[in-house]
Design an enzyme around this catalytic site. Structure first.
Site, PDB file in Angstrom:
ATOM      1  N   HIS A 143     -17.545 -11.395   5.213  1.00  0.00           N
ATOM      2  CA  HIS A 143     -16.294 -10.723   5.566  1.00  0.00           C
ATOM      3  C   HIS A 143     -15.535 -11.524   6.604  1.00  0.00           C
ATOM      4  O   HIS A 143     -16.090 -11.910   7.633  1.00  0.00           O
ATOM      5  CB  HIS A 143     -16.563  -9.308   6.096  1.00  0.00           C
ATOM      6  CG  HIS A 143     -15.309  -8.539   6.359  1.00  0.00           C
ATOM      7  ND1 HIS A 143     -14.988  -8.021   7.600  1.00  0.00           N
ATOM      8  CD2 HIS A 143     -14.280  -8.218   5.543  1.00  0.00           C
ATOM      9  CE1 HIS A 143     -13.825  -7.399   7.519  1.00  0.00           C
ATOM     10  NE2 HIS A 143     -13.370  -7.499   6.300  1.00  0.00           N
ATOM     11  N   HIS A 144     -14.269 -11.820   6.309  1.00  0.00           N
ATOM     12  CA  HIS A 144     -13.385 -12.538   7.228  1.00  0.00           C
ATOM     13  C   HIS A 144     -12.113 -11.748   7.435  1.00  0.00           C
ATOM     14  O   HIS A 144     -11.168 -11.880   6.656  1.00  0.00           O
ATOM     15  CB  HIS A 144     -13.010 -13.920   6.657  1.00  0.00           C
ATOM     16  CG  HIS A 144     -14.149 -14.892   6.595  1.00  0.00           C
ATOM     17  ND1 HIS A 144     -14.120 -16.012   5.778  1.00  0.00           N
ATOM     18  CD2 HIS A 144     -15.340 -14.929   7.248  1.00  0.00           C
ATOM     19  CE1 HIS A 144     -15.252 -16.698   5.944  1.00  0.00           C
ATOM     20  NE2 HIS A 144     -15.996 -16.060   6.826  1.00  0.00           N
ATOM     21  N   GLU A 145     -12.090 -10.908   8.450  1.00  0.00           N
ATOM     22  CA  GLU A 145     -10.840 -10.227   8.796  1.00  0.00           C
ATOM     23  C   GLU A 145     -10.038 -11.152   9.710  1.00  0.00           C
ATOM     24  O   GLU A 145     -10.564 -11.635  10.715  1.00  0.00           O
ATOM     25  CB  GLU A 145     -11.101  -8.896   9.497  1.00  0.00           C
ATOM     26  CG  GLU A 145      -9.831  -8.188   9.986  1.00  0.00           C
ATOM     27  CD  GLU A 145      -8.815  -7.977   8.878  1.00  0.00           C
ATOM     28  OE1 GLU A 145      -9.184  -7.386   7.847  1.00  0.00           O
ATOM     29  OE2 GLU A 145      -7.666  -8.439   9.027  1.00  0.00           O
ATOM     30  N   GLU A 176      -7.426  -6.675  -3.154  1.00  0.00           N
ATOM     31  CA  GLU A 176      -6.918  -5.326  -2.957  1.00  0.00           C
ATOM     32  C   GLU A 176      -5.462  -5.336  -3.444  1.00  0.00           C
ATOM     33  O   GLU A 176      -5.205  -5.411  -4.643  1.00  0.00           O
ATOM     34  CB  GLU A 176      -7.035  -4.924  -1.484  1.00  0.00           C
ATOM     35  CG  GLU A 176      -6.690  -3.467  -1.210  1.00  0.00           C
ATOM     36  CD  GLU A 176      -6.684  -3.159   0.294  1.00  0.00           C
ATOM     37  OE1 GLU A 176      -7.181  -2.093   0.670  1.00  0.00           O
ATOM     38  OE2 GLU A 176      -6.138  -3.971   1.080  1.00  0.00           O
ATOM     39  N   GLU A 224       0.818  -1.222   0.000  1.00  0.00           N
ATOM     40  CA  GLU A 224       0.000   0.000   0.000  1.00  0.00           C
ATOM     41  C   GLU A 224       0.850   1.269   0.000  1.00  0.00           C
ATOM     42  O   GLU A 224       0.938   1.991   1.003  1.00  0.00           O
ATOM     43  CB  GLU A 224      -0.991  -0.064   1.165  1.00  0.00           C
ATOM     44  CG  GLU A 224      -1.947  -1.244   0.975  1.00  0.00           C
ATOM     45  CD  GLU A 224      -2.892  -1.477   2.144  1.00  0.00           C
ATOM     46  OE1 GLU A 224      -2.942  -0.626   3.057  1.00  0.00           O
ATOM     47  OE2 GLU A 224      -3.559  -2.522   2.140  1.00  0.00           O
ATOM     48  N   HIS A 251      -8.201  -8.859   0.844  1.00  0.00           N
ATOM     49  CA  HIS A 251      -7.499  -7.590   1.061  1.00  0.00           C
ATOM     50  C   HIS A 251      -6.235  -7.864   1.857  1.00  0.00           C
ATOM     51  O   HIS A 251      -6.144  -8.888   2.533  1.00  0.00           O
ATOM     52  CB  HIS A 251      -8.418  -6.590   1.756  1.00  0.00           C
ATOM     53  CG  HIS A 251      -9.410  -5.982   0.798  1.00  0.00           C
ATOM     54  ND1 HIS A 251      -9.663  -4.639   0.741  1.00  0.00           N
ATOM     55  CD2 HIS A 251     -10.167  -6.559  -0.166  1.00  0.00           C
ATOM     56  CE1 HIS A 251     -10.558  -4.405  -0.199  1.00  0.00           C
ATOM     57  NE2 HIS A 251     -10.891  -5.554  -0.766  1.00  0.00           N
ATOM     58  N   GLU A 252      -5.261  -6.955   1.733  1.00  0.00           N
ATOM     59  CA  GLU A 252      -3.893  -7.248   2.207  1.00  0.00           C
ATOM     60  C   GLU A 252      -3.508  -8.655   1.748  1.00  0.00           C
ATOM     61  O   GLU A 252      -3.112  -9.498   2.560  1.00  0.00           O
ATOM     62  CB  GLU A 252      -3.776  -7.142   3.730  1.00  0.00           C
ATOM     63  CG  GLU A 252      -4.235  -5.819   4.292  1.00  0.00           C
ATOM     64  CD  GLU A 252      -5.751  -5.748   4.427  1.00  0.00           C
ATOM     65  OE1 GLU A 252      -6.359  -6.764   4.771  1.00  0.00           O
ATOM     66  OE2 GLU A 252      -6.315  -4.689   4.142  1.00  0.00           O
ATOM     67  N   GLU A 295      -9.658   3.954   0.004  1.00  0.00           N
ATOM     68  CA  GLU A 295      -9.750   4.204   1.444  1.00  0.00           C
ATOM     69  C   GLU A 295      -8.729   5.229   1.930  1.00  0.00           C
ATOM     70  O   GLU A 295      -8.987   5.983   2.864  1.00  0.00           O
ATOM     71  CB  GLU A 295      -9.587   2.906   2.224  1.00  0.00           C
ATOM     72  CG  GLU A 295      -8.209   2.286   2.043  1.00  0.00           C
ATOM     73  CD  GLU A 295      -8.088   0.891   2.666  1.00  0.00           C
ATOM     74  OE1 GLU A 295      -9.112   0.337   3.094  1.00  0.00           O
ATOM     75  OE2 GLU A 295      -6.962   0.371   2.702  1.00  0.00           O
TER      76      GLU A 295
END
Lengths: 680, 680
Positions: free
Chosen positions: A384-386, A483, A181, A464-465, A489
């Site tokens: 969603h799975h963070e 992502e 990022e 993401h990440e 963001e």
């Protein structure tokens, strides 16, 4: 003392001249692409060091660059090698993408396989396989199982990429804490430091080269370090718990190292080299993979209006989610993302992740009821799975998590790996928890496990990440997007946010690797970022055409869409799946104009965007069907539009056009233009 | 998503504001050198990232640069840190070197110790200790033993060196196969790639900065990678058999990271920073360490006249060695090096090394008899231990090898580690053989073991293909010199050999680290290298003053000295141990003039050399004792001397001078000048 000297000594010592020091046979191996556009030549020098060089139409692009492999436990492959065999092959096939930026892709290449064998000692060998397309080259190392090479414990890959000419380079730094990022650097090639791929270069006289990789499977992601001069060298991402950056059993083939070469920047974008170098679909029928646009309980957290965790401002409440579902149904969005729906957000979760439950809802969130409510309106919840980077903890719940989503009818999941680079967690061979890099072998394997387990439940994945994109969507079409770059963001809270040139950089760098969940569509331009959203409204619309993503978000607060039905109409109309794609113009970091035809439809869509400079283009509409009439619904910057001021100054107008017409696109500073061509 | 965002989320979650996300106390820690020349400031930002910055007389030299440590098994130290304590201290002492470039060295510094502690979680801490001298700064990390930090398994050191201004850099590449044996690059700072240390820089307005390290003990050598812009970052040499590049128990203090800062290039050479940062002599009485000049059975191998291995052209024969002993005795040399004296040279030894015996002689070489013969003439044999990088095999014979040398009276040994970078061999914790890098922790420890075992037998050590020099000669004075750069041997057979600028680069880079066994004194200018020896004869003589080495070789074939008694006289006269040293002028890579006074004598010696350009200097002799008269014995380039042609054109002349006089030194292209000032 130095080896040349040692070797000379040895020559003199050997009673009979030992094979160790006899001059090597140095034949060459050479091959060209089907159209003779790109050619590669592999040679070995007197020390038995193999090098490859690449020419485009007779002109050197990659000067002789070494190949080799350093191991932690057995002698390296770097010198004392000879070409033992070479074979040639050709391939020409056109295949169809289940979804994507174009339906049909031609995979046409000549293949050269060179066997390099040690001249002395154990006489171990390996192959270097080159695939020569007219638009680029891929090459990989292939290791047979052989005595002394039953496993590969790779300390470093010694692959070099020495550009033949000085060039301008667009790149982001490698091995820094914030993963992928970063804003892009634009420097001379000789000022590149440690870079991630794709790195894109333009030589003095305008040849474009992008270096990346394809099919990153059971291996560590390749970064590039500039050793000296114009020489870039592979720098593999570190391993987890072992000295080896990569540890695999033989036989084994590494990922493809890719070189896209084009005279026109846009040709890099039109190239399908990286997809072609990946294996065909392994999932069989993937009609269940549904590209869609979605809204979500998300931007409001970034704007500090809601929270991921429970409490007075919890975003994932029954009421708020129903409101999003109703909005999605009313405006034709396929999905609603809900972050903060599950347990684990109510503590210092960053860098921990063990608190996260992937099956238990937080607060008053009723997953079954809400997804049922959504289904009743033809809308799907997006899961969603963070993980906070704790891949091991996630894997311990993976089956249950996906079973749950399958049961309640969640067709896609956004995963997250928020942890600093090198601070993700996986299990080592002994089952202990060890650190991992997001781009390392362990995480590459983890993502593939998630994707394949998701596929068993007909669920698509949007990490993401993530690990970098290397075209595996061809082999696993439920790996729809990710992502892996500095997304919108950052313009919500970043100091700084994304500057006007950012997307014009992404198109010719990160996006060459594959789709990105960039989350465009922001109308509320005043954010917590000092600069706010540094684009015009028209550019926000253009992003839907320019940035391809099968899961494409309308990221803003619902009320900002409700208040602005005019520009919102384009977001409602624009497709996410394409029959074909044409890059009409573009220069890296400056501007780009892309036209795409809807998959299974007759309409065309055009997106054009610029950096901080106002621009005007004459665009021929010859891409439109010949003789056919279209109504062009134009969303353009107003005369006073400017990313520093009147970002909301947008003009929406219509005109009748045919493929014989030419349009003048006027883009404001930080502006853009979006057009729908409705076929009659 | 990105951590800043995650943290914001967390703020909102925490019922009471968790310490995790309260703004950190950001005090500063600041200190200056005794003369207020150099100052350092350590700060932490809002993320708790510590940075240091360095100013010289108010001007920024090092812009804020991060500090930190990445581990393989526990959370890193990079962010979430606060300054918990700071202490100050001062030190002023003058100590005496047993041998060296000067007798007395003043060690005068202010010390700042900053304790950085985690703001949350385990609250682990570490110290950063700065030592501020007027001529440079050293800093190190110190880790206490504490819960969760009983051991350090270091994945990477996150130390940055961000130069405040653009600069020209002199450097050699890191992680390349030929270890330290490269010609120097001269590039802009922003074109540096992966570099070894010392790396020396000169800013636009002439400030000189050299980055290196001191006291490399039980740690991996530091290289520098340029991440982006002017930011250099530590890149530790890989470990052996472990994921960690360094593995040690706490408490532990890292080597010192050093910054020498000077307005004059010559002041870098006069600086004793690196010695001062090392521990005092641990060997007690070291009067047995005898600096000396030596000849050897060596250059004739490089010239292909003799061989290391046995056979018709074996160099280490009784007759040949006696001839060298006789020559040494006749001309006052203290030592005779004999390579190829032992068993193991008769095969393909390169990269193997297991064939080498360090106790058994080869062919007809009678170690006891020959060293006895030498002793009888007041000459010593200099031993030789070539390991081919197999440190483990060498260690298995180390005691016996040194006992043998002790018994027969060999006072010094030249060791050799000819193996490609990353291909040396050591034992891992389980006793297995694993690969090692010449600059890695395992080899750093190996060299120290060799040096201390040698010391027990009163033997001095001169390693070739060594670990880098970091000033440990202060602590272990029998570690008298080493190779560790591209030596004269490259001009015997290198393609190319060493160019005229090479020594002018070495003086201000590699030689800042310590003595080098460069092996000067070549009169036979036609070699197997295409360019031959690219210096004049006078420059060969100047090297004896310019390049300090307590073991200094007269490297050429004996007959070349016998045929040229005139210039040879200077080699016979010049000392190898010095009372004091003055750098009279010099620019990196261009030229340098150094004057040294003999240790325990009244005579001064001057050496001046230039690159490919002819130069003329006015040199004031004010360094000579005031009022004293000297006979200057001048060895200068003749009017037609040139490294491309009349290399042998040398003029030897005398004149009477005093400290009030000024001499004009005229140096030919690739030339030099040597002067002995004989005191009356």
């Amino acid at each position: 003392m130095q080896i040349r000297n040692a070797s000379i000594a040895a020559v003199l010592l050997c009673t009979a001249a030992s094979p160790a020091w006899t001059a090597p046979p140095s034949p060459k191996a050479q091959a060209c692409s089907p159209g003779n556009v790109l050619c590669v030549e592999l040679t070995t020098d007197n020390d038995g060091r193999p090098s490859y060089a690449v020419h485009r139409e007779g002109r050197e692009v990659i000067a002789p660059s070494h190949l080799g492999m350093l191991f932690t436990d057995v002698p390296k492959f770097e010198r004392n090698l000879a070409i033992a065999a070479q074979t040639r092959d050709s391939f020409d096939q056109t295949w169809e993408q289940p979804w994507g930026e174009r339906r049909e892709i031609r995979n046409h290449y000549n293949q050269l396989t060179v066997t390099l064998r040690e001249r002395t000692g154990r006489k171990r060998d390996f192959d270097v396989v080159f695939r020569l397309h007219d638009d680029g080259i891929g090459f990989r190392y292939v290791f047979r199982s052989q005595p002394g090479l039953e496993r590969l414990n790779i300390a470093e890959e010694l692959t070099e990429f020495t550009l033949a000419e000085d060039a301008t380079a667009w790149w982001i730094p490698a091995f820094e804490w914030n993963r992928e990022e970063y804003l892009y650097h634009t420097t001379s090639l000789q000022q590149v430091g440690d870079a991630q791929t794709p790195i894109t270069l333009r030589t003095g006289d305008g040849l474009h080269v992008s270096i990346h990789e394809a099919a990153l499977v059971d291996y560590s992601g390749m970064n590039l370090t500039r050793v000296e001069g114009r020489k870039l060298k592979a720098a593999l991402t570190p391993g987890s718990g072992t000295a080896a950056k990569v540890s695999v059993a033989t036989p084994f083939a590494t990922p493809w190292r890719t070189l896209q070469v084009a005279t026109r920047a846009g040709d890099l974008v039109e190239s399908s080299l990286i997809l072609n170098l990946n294996e065909p679909n392994r999932l069989g029928d993937v009609s269940w993979v549904k590209p869609m646009k979605y809204v979500g309980v998300w931007w409001e957290m970034h704007m500090d209006l809601k929270t991921w965790g429970t409490g007075a401002r919890h975003g994932a409440t029954d009421a708020n989610v129903r409101r999003h579902i109703d909005f999605a149904a009313e405006h034709g969005f396929g999905g609603v993302l809900v972050e903060g729906w599950n347990r684990g957000w109510d503590g210092d979760w960053f860098g921990n992740g063990e608190e996260f439950s992937f099956t238990e809802s937080a607060g008053d969130f009723d997953l079954a009821a809400l997804s049922g409510y959504a289904r009743g309106k033809g809308v799907a919840l997006i899961g969603h799975h963070e993980t906070s980077g704790h891949a091991a903890h996630y894997e311990s719940q993976l089956d249950a998590a996906f079973d749950l989503y399958r049961r309640v009818g969640v067709p896609a999941v956004k995963t997250g790996y928020v942890a600093d680079a090198g601070q993700a967690k996986v299990r080592d061979a002994d089952g202990g928890i060890v650190y991992a890099w997001h781009e390392g072998q362990a995480m590459a394997n983890h993502h593939l496990k998630v994707v394949t387990e998701a596929a068993k439940r007909r669920i698509s994945v949007n990490p993401h990440e993530p690990v970098k994109d290397t075209g595996l969507r061809r082999t696993y079409p439920n790996w729809v997007t990710r992502e892996g770059a500095r997304g919108m963001e950052f313009s919500a809270w970043g100091q700084p946010g994304n500057p006007p040139e950012h997307e014009a950089n992404l198109v010719f760098t990160r996006l060459l690797a594959g789709p990105m969940d960039y989350t465009p569509g922001i109308f509320g331009m005043r954010t917590r970022s000092s600069g706010g959203i540094e684009t015009t409204w028209a550019k926000q619309l253009a992003l839907y055409v320019v940035i391809h993503s099968p899961l494409q978000m309308a990221a803003d607060l619902l009320e900002n869409y409700e208040k602005n039905p005019g520009p919102f109409q384009f977001i409602k109309d624009v497709p996410v799946d394409w029959e074909t794609t044409r890059v009409l113009n573009g220069e890296i970091g400056d501007y780009v104009t892309i036209a795409r035809r809807e998959r299974g439809g007759d309409d065309w869509y055009l997106g054009s965007l610029t950096d901080e400079h106002a621009r005007s283009f004459e665009v021929a509409l010859s891409f439109l069907d010949e003789g056919r009439r279209y109504t062009a619904q134009v969303y353009r910057d107003g005369d006073d539009a400017d990313y520093r001021g009147n970002r909301e100054d947008i003009v929406i107008e219509q005109r009748e056009v045919t493929g014989a017409d030419t349009l003048t696109l006027r883009l404001a500073p930080g502006g853009g233009q979006a057009i729908r061509f409705v076929a009659h």
